[in-house]
Enzyme design. Structure first.
Site, short mmCIF file in Angstrom:
data_model
loop_
_atom_site.label_atom_id
_atom_site.label_comp_id
_atom_site.label_asym_id
_atom_site.label_seq_id
_atom_site.Cartn_x
_atom_site.Cartn_y
_atom_site.Cartn_z
N GLY A 28 0.87 -1.17 0.00
CA GLY A 28 0.00 0.00 0.00
C GLY A 28 0.91 1.21 0.00
O GLY A 28 2.01 1.17 0.56
N ASP A 29 0.50 2.29 -0.62
CA ASP A 29 1.45 3.37 -0.90
C ASP A 29 2.17 3.89 0.34
O ASP A 29 3.39 4.01 0.36
CB ASP A 29 0.79 4.51 -1.69
N ARG A 102 -11.86 -3.57 -1.81
CA ARG A 102 -11.55 -2.76 -0.63
C ARG A 102 -12.77 -2.06 -0.04
O ARG A 102 -12.64 -1.20 0.83
CB ARG A 102 -10.47 -1.72 -0.97
N TYR A 166 -3.08 10.50 -7.09
CA TYR A 166 -4.49 10.51 -7.51
C TYR A 166 -4.91 9.18 -8.13
O TYR A 166 -4.27 8.69 -9.05
CB TYR A 166 -4.71 11.65 -8.50
N LYS A 225 7.86 15.11 -9.13
CA LYS A 225 8.43 13.93 -9.80
C LYS A 225 7.89 13.85 -11.22
O LYS A 225 6.68 13.92 -11.44
CB LYS A 225 8.05 12.67 -9.00
N GLY A 227 8.41 11.22 -13.57
CA GLY A 227 8.80 9.89 -14.05
C GLY A 227 10.30 9.71 -14.01
O GLY A 227 10.97 10.18 -13.08
N SER A 255 5.16 0.93 -6.91
CA SER A 255 5.75 1.56 -5.72
C SER A 255 7.06 2.32 -5.97
O SER A 255 7.76 2.65 -5.02
CB SER A 255 5.93 0.56 -4.57
N ASP A 258 6.55 5.49 -4.25
CA ASP A 258 6.50 5.27 -2.81
C ASP A 258 7.92 5.15 -2.24
O ASP A 258 8.22 5.71 -1.18
CB ASP A 258 5.73 3.98 -2.49
#
Length: 310
Positions: A28-29, A102, A166, A225, A227, A255, A258
């Site tokens: 999970g992020d 979820r 998002y 960021k 990419g 991730s 993350d």
């Protein structure tokens, strides 16, 4: 010791190993970011704030948190809810697609556990991190309480860190998202947006456009960021461009952002400059995308970061 809190959702991850075999993990992020931060900066006290169930998978997830040396003081147990779950597939370029379960996730109820005593304890920390996904899953009935908690933390001197991250499917509408993101940007001391995250919402298509859009919020530290191409930062009205050397082999991009977030924040909490933190975050992201799944094997990841000078 510096302290950071990561609030959000950790899920059960299912990944195809063959036509008949699935590999089960947890990801999970915000959890991913917490793991990579702690692996690189073990002296930073790193806590996860979430809610799990009382089922066996929840027990195993808590044990996994502890095996990664994450503080579980604020990992709450809901009496009837369970963890969310997702299935991931990757194509030949390492790009991923997901199927989620979820709707009954215990993490949606996390804010209900943040009583006055808990908030007082959180006010002793240095950073509080949440993402657009963290925000999207908060029950609508708990949103006002969530923002009150953040206002208390900010007033106490805790740095508020927000990554927009998002995911359209988690929101009722773009207008709903924008209203909540507006509150988040207003409170944020540090933000870590990706250009792609904001393009759909705000029609901004470049790093420069993202910086310009965020200008009215007077955020102290902005890390954009873009990419594998570059990272642009703005701090104390100083704009810096950081060149990133992309990796040649991409297995799974899950991730990457993350890992960057966690290592970047760990570096900043450990007194490193923005430039040094960006490079370490980029190295972490590069190491992660060369492995399948959201959480790279510890030995492989540690080796890559030692080579990066951490």
């Amino acid at each position: 010791m510096n302290t950071i809190y990561f609030m959000g959702e950790c899920m059960v991850e299912l990944r195809a190993m063959s036509a008949a075999t699935l590999h089960q993990s947890f990801a999970g992020d915000v959890y991913n970011s917490a793991v990579y931060l702690k692996r690189c900066f073990p002296k930073v006290s790193t806590s996860v704030i979430t809610a799990l169930g009382q089922d066996n998978l929840s027990k195993k997830m808590r044990e996994r948190f502890e095996s990664e040396q994450l503080d579980t003081q604020y990992v709450f147990s809901h009496e009837s809810k369970v963890p969310g779950m997702y299935y991931i597939e990757t194509d030949e370029h390492g790009e991923r697609s997901f199927i989620y379960w979820r709707s009954d996730s215990a993490a949606k109820k996390t804010v209900e556990f943040l009583n006055a005593e808990c908030v007082d304890q959180l006010c002793q920390g240095d950073m509080f991190f949440f993402s657009g996904i963290s925000l999207a899953i908060v029950d609508k009935t708990s949103r006002d309480q969530f923002w009150k908690v953040l206002e208390q933390l900010k007033s106490a001197g805790v740095k508020i860190v927000f990554d927009p991250n998002y995911r359209a499917r988690l929101w009722d509408s773009a207008e709903d998202t924008k209203a909540q993101y507006h509150l988040a940007f207003n409170l944020a001391d540090v933000t870590l947006p990706g250009v792609e995250d904001l393009t759909t919402l705000y029609d901004v298509h470049s790093v420069e456009a993202v910086i310009e859009y965020l200008k009215p919020y007077q955020i102290d530290e902005i890390v954009v960021k873009n990419g594998p191409e570059s990272v642009i930062t703005q701090h104390n009205n100083t704009l810096q461009s950081h060149t990133i050397i992309p990796v040649t082999t991409v297995v799974d991009t899950t991730s990457a952002g993350d890992a960057f977030n966690g290592v970047y924040l760990g570096a900043r909490l450990s007194g490193k400059s923005i430039a040094a933190a960006v490079q370490l975050g980029a190295k972490a992201a590069g190491a992660v995308i060369q492995q399948p799944g959201a959480i790279a094997p510890k030995d492989v990841f540690q080796h890559a970061m030692v080579e990066a000078g951490i």
